[in-house]
Design a protein around this motif. Structure first.
Motif, PDB file in Angstrom:
ATOM      1  N   GLU A  65       1.120  -1.054   0.024  1.00 39.35           N
ATOM      2  CA  GLU A  65      -0.703   0.130  -0.225  1.00 39.35           C
ATOM      3  C   GLU A  65       0.462   1.374  -0.154  1.00 39.35           C
ATOM      4  O   GLU A  65       0.603   2.140  -0.659  1.00 39.35           O
ATOM      5  CB  GLU A  65      -1.201   0.223   1.328  1.00 39.35           C
ATOM      6  CG  GLU A  65      -1.702  -1.049   1.636  1.00 39.35           C
ATOM      7  CD  GLU A  65      -1.935  -2.349   1.890  1.00 39.35           C
ATOM      8  OE1 GLU A  65      -0.691  -2.627   1.845  1.00 39.35           O
ATOM      9  OE2 GLU A  65      -2.721  -2.882   1.686  1.00 39.35           O
ATOM     10  N   MET A 115      -8.454   4.167  -7.616  1.00 41.03           N
ATOM     11  CA  MET A 115      -9.788   4.998  -7.368  1.00 41.03           C
ATOM     12  C   MET A 115     -10.978   3.364  -6.013  1.00 41.03           C
ATOM     13  O   MET A 115     -11.774   3.339  -6.198  1.00 41.03           O
ATOM     14  CB  MET A 115     -10.409   5.759  -7.848  1.00 41.03           C
ATOM     15  CG  MET A 115      -9.478   7.533  -8.121  1.00 41.03           C
ATOM     16  SD  MET A 115      -9.496   7.470  -6.194  1.00 41.03           S
ATOM     17  CE  MET A 115     -11.592   8.624  -5.484  1.00 41.03           C
ATOM     18  N   SER A 116     -11.262   2.404  -7.555  1.00 37.31           N
ATOM     19  CA  SER A 116     -11.374   0.985  -7.452  1.00 37.31           C
ATOM     20  C   SER A 116     -11.590   0.709  -6.643  1.00 37.31           C
ATOM     21  O   SER A 116     -12.228  -0.282  -5.733  1.00 37.31           O
ATOM     22  CB  SER A 116     -11.915   0.779  -8.685  1.00 37.31           C
ATOM     23  OG  SER A 116     -10.863   0.224  -8.878  1.00 37.31           O
ATOM     24  N   ASP A 117      -9.853   0.450  -5.522  1.00 35.86           N
ATOM     25  CA  ASP A 117     -10.253   0.207  -4.650  1.00 35.86           C
ATOM     26  C   ASP A 117      -9.486   0.663  -3.512  1.00 35.86           C
ATOM     27  O   ASP A 117      -9.123   0.753  -2.625  1.00 35.86           O
ATOM     28  CB  ASP A 117      -8.262  -0.703  -4.449  1.00 35.86           C
ATOM     29  CG  ASP A 117      -8.120  -1.995  -5.852  1.00 35.86           C
ATOM     30  OD1 ASP A 117      -9.547  -2.392  -5.603  1.00 35.86           O
ATOM     31  OD2 ASP A 117      -7.029  -2.167  -6.548  1.00 35.86           O
ATOM     32  N   ALA A 118     -10.327   2.199  -3.566  1.00 40.45           N
ATOM     33  CA  ALA A 118      -9.767   3.072  -2.431  1.00 40.45           C
ATOM     34  C   ALA A 118     -10.590   2.470  -0.930  1.00 40.45           C
ATOM     35  O   ALA A 118     -10.150   2.972   0.030  1.00 40.45           O
ATOM     36  CB  ALA A 118     -10.127   4.617  -2.753  1.00 40.45           C
ATOM     37  N   ASP A 119     -12.305   1.924  -0.927  1.00 44.94           N
ATOM     38  CA  ASP A 119     -12.571   1.626  -0.226  1.00 44.94           C
ATOM     39  C   ASP A 119     -12.037   0.181   0.886  1.00 44.94           C
ATOM     40  O   ASP A 119     -12.375   0.545   2.004  1.00 44.94           O
ATOM     41  CB  ASP A 119     -14.167   1.398  -0.404  1.00 44.94           C
ATOM     42  CG  ASP A 119     -14.930   2.898  -0.827  1.00 44.94           C
ATOM     43  OD1 ASP A 119     -14.313   4.135  -0.316  1.00 44.94           O
ATOM     44  OD2 ASP A 119     -15.170   2.662  -1.363  1.00 44.94           O
ATOM     45  N   ARG A 120     -11.275  -0.415  -0.173  1.00 50.82           N
ATOM     46  CA  ARG A 120     -10.369  -2.189   0.606  1.00 50.82           C
ATOM     47  C   ARG A 120      -9.552  -1.206   0.833  1.00 50.82           C
ATOM     48  O   ARG A 120      -8.771  -1.960   1.868  1.00 50.82           O
ATOM     49  CB  ARG A 120     -10.610  -3.061  -0.571  1.00 50.82           C
ATOM     50  CG  ARG A 120     -12.173  -2.757  -1.317  1.00 50.82           C
ATOM     51  CD  ARG A 120     -11.572  -3.819  -1.997  1.00 50.82           C
ATOM     52  NE  ARG A 120     -11.120  -5.223  -1.868  1.00 50.82           N
ATOM     53  CZ  ARG A 120     -10.405  -6.251  -3.197  1.00 50.82           C
ATOM     54  NH1 ARG A 120     -10.862  -5.423  -4.439  1.00 50.82           N
ATOM     55  NH2 ARG A 120     -10.217  -6.895  -2.603  1.00 50.82           N
ATOM     56  N   TYR A 121      -8.954  -0.361   0.917  1.00 51.09           N
ATOM     57  CA  TYR A 121      -7.389  -0.104   1.574  1.00 51.09           C
ATOM     58  C   TYR A 121      -7.072   1.470   1.319  1.00 51.09           C
ATOM     59  O   TYR A 121      -6.457   2.093   1.036  1.00 51.09           O
ATOM     60  CB  TYR A 121      -6.053  -0.392   0.356  1.00 51.09           C
ATOM     61  CG  TYR A 121      -6.245  -1.296  -0.410  1.00 51.09           C
ATOM     62  CD1 TYR A 121      -5.763  -2.286   0.524  1.00 51.09           C
ATOM     63  CD2 TYR A 121      -7.213  -2.001  -1.510  1.00 51.09           C
ATOM     64  CE1 TYR A 121      -5.112  -3.487  -0.014  1.00 51.09           C
ATOM     65  CE2 TYR A 121      -6.684  -3.282  -2.468  1.00 51.09           C
ATOM     66  CZ  TYR A 121      -6.270  -4.145  -1.422  1.00 51.09           C
ATOM     67  OH  TYR A 121      -6.512  -5.266  -1.691  1.00 51.09           O
ATOM     68  N   PRO A 122      -7.731   1.485   3.171  1.00 51.21           N
ATOM     69  CA  PRO A 122      -8.023   3.106   3.643  1.00 51.21           C
ATOM     70  C   PRO A 122      -6.902   3.750   4.079  1.00 51.21           C
ATOM     71  O   PRO A 122      -6.809   4.873   3.883  1.00 51.21           O
ATOM     72  CB  PRO A 122      -8.982   2.876   4.722  1.00 51.21           C
ATOM     73  CG  PRO A 122      -8.699   1.555   5.012  1.00 51.21           C
ATOM     74  CD  PRO A 122      -8.822   0.469   3.536  1.00 51.21           C
ATOM     75  N   MET A 125      -4.601   5.423   0.471  1.00 49.99           N
ATOM     76  CA  MET A 125      -5.310   6.511   0.254  1.00 49.99           C
ATOM     77  C   MET A 125      -5.584   7.667   1.236  1.00 49.99           C
ATOM     78  O   MET A 125      -4.856   8.757   1.072  1.00 49.99           O
ATOM     79  CB  MET A 125      -7.042   6.575   0.271  1.00 49.99           C
ATOM     80  CG  MET A 125      -8.141   5.543  -0.489  1.00 49.99           C
ATOM     81  SD  MET A 125      -7.457   6.488  -2.294  1.00 49.99           S
ATOM     82  CE  MET A 125      -8.262   8.035  -1.939  1.00 49.99           C
ATOM     83  N   GLU A 126      -5.101   6.847   2.884  1.00 49.70           N
ATOM     84  CA  GLU A 126      -4.641   8.473   3.227  1.00 49.70           C
ATOM     85  C   GLU A 126      -2.994   8.346   3.147  1.00 49.70           C
ATOM     86  O   GLU A 126      -2.801   9.620   3.048  1.00 49.70           O
ATOM     87  CB  GLU A 126      -4.594   7.106   4.745  1.00 49.70           C
ATOM     88  CG  GLU A 126      -4.095   8.403   6.166  1.00 49.70           C
ATOM     89  CD  GLU A 126      -4.711   7.857   7.600  1.00 49.70           C
ATOM     90  OE1 GLU A 126      -3.830   9.089   8.457  1.00 49.70           O
ATOM     91  OE2 GLU A 126      -4.814   6.816   7.796  1.00 49.70           O
TER      92      GLU A 126
END
Length: 200
Positions: A65, A115-122, A125-126
């Protein structure tokens, strides 16, 4: 893309290889750009593509990540120098940088996958927000704050609202406008439509 430690603080051992780091970053971007999601991406695949060992990667990044976030951050153009002569000129400069970022096909492809994986990998994104997005947001905030201080802008201007209006409009055009080349003067047009409402 890692933050280099001062030479005096670096522990003994082999120095970091900029060539290896570049190869790792490029391999990561190539794999994601080819459509591989973060879930499918592995340190093994990145190492193989880059022609390095896994330990070379882990000496620089503790997990994939962090690596993906730093790789994506390299797609962002450096923050442009601001003249500081007028709020209008500096806002146009910042919006031009946003337009150029969005205009690169590789950037669009990779960002869409991320962006398609953003929710699964906070955590990804942070980190990406911290290293790539927040510095650009802060630059625009400071231009607006300076305008308030100098009297160019209203004293009651909500800086975060102004930031959202300017950057949000540019993002709308670069992401959702009909296909075709964006007008060359789009940053100027956005700023000139918005500034009368911001002006003192």
């Amino acid at each position: 893309m890692t933050i280099q430690e001062p030479v005096t603080a670096r522990p003994a051992g082999r120095p970091r290889s900029e060539k290896a780091e570049r190869a790792i970053i490029e391999a990561t971007l190539d794999l994601v750009g080819d459509g591989m999601g973060v879930a499918e991406l592995s340190i093994e695949a990145i190492a193989s593509r880059a022609g390095v060992g896994k330990t070379t990667i882990y000496r620089r990044w503790s997990n994939k990540e962090e690596l993906v976030a730093d790789a994506l951050a390299t797609l962002k153009a450096p923050l442009p120098p601001l003249g500081g002569e007028s709020v209008r000129d500096d806002l146009i400069t910042l919006l031009r940088a946003m337009r150029e970022d969005k205009g690169r096909s590789r950037t669009r492809c990779v960002m869409n996958v991320m962006m398609s994986d953003a929710d699964r990998y906070p955590a990804l994104m942070e980190r990406f927000q911290k290293v790539a997005i927040e510095p650009r947001k802060e630059a625009m905030r400071e231009v607006l704050r300076r305008g308030i201080r100098t009297g160019e802008l209203r004293a009651d201007l909500e800086v975060e609202m102004g930031l959202a209006i300017l950057s949000g409009t540019m993002i709308w055009y670069t992401k959702w406008a009909p296909p075709g080349d964006l007008p060359a003067d789009l940053p100027e047009r956005i700023v000139d439509h918005v500034l009368p409402g911001f002006a003192a």
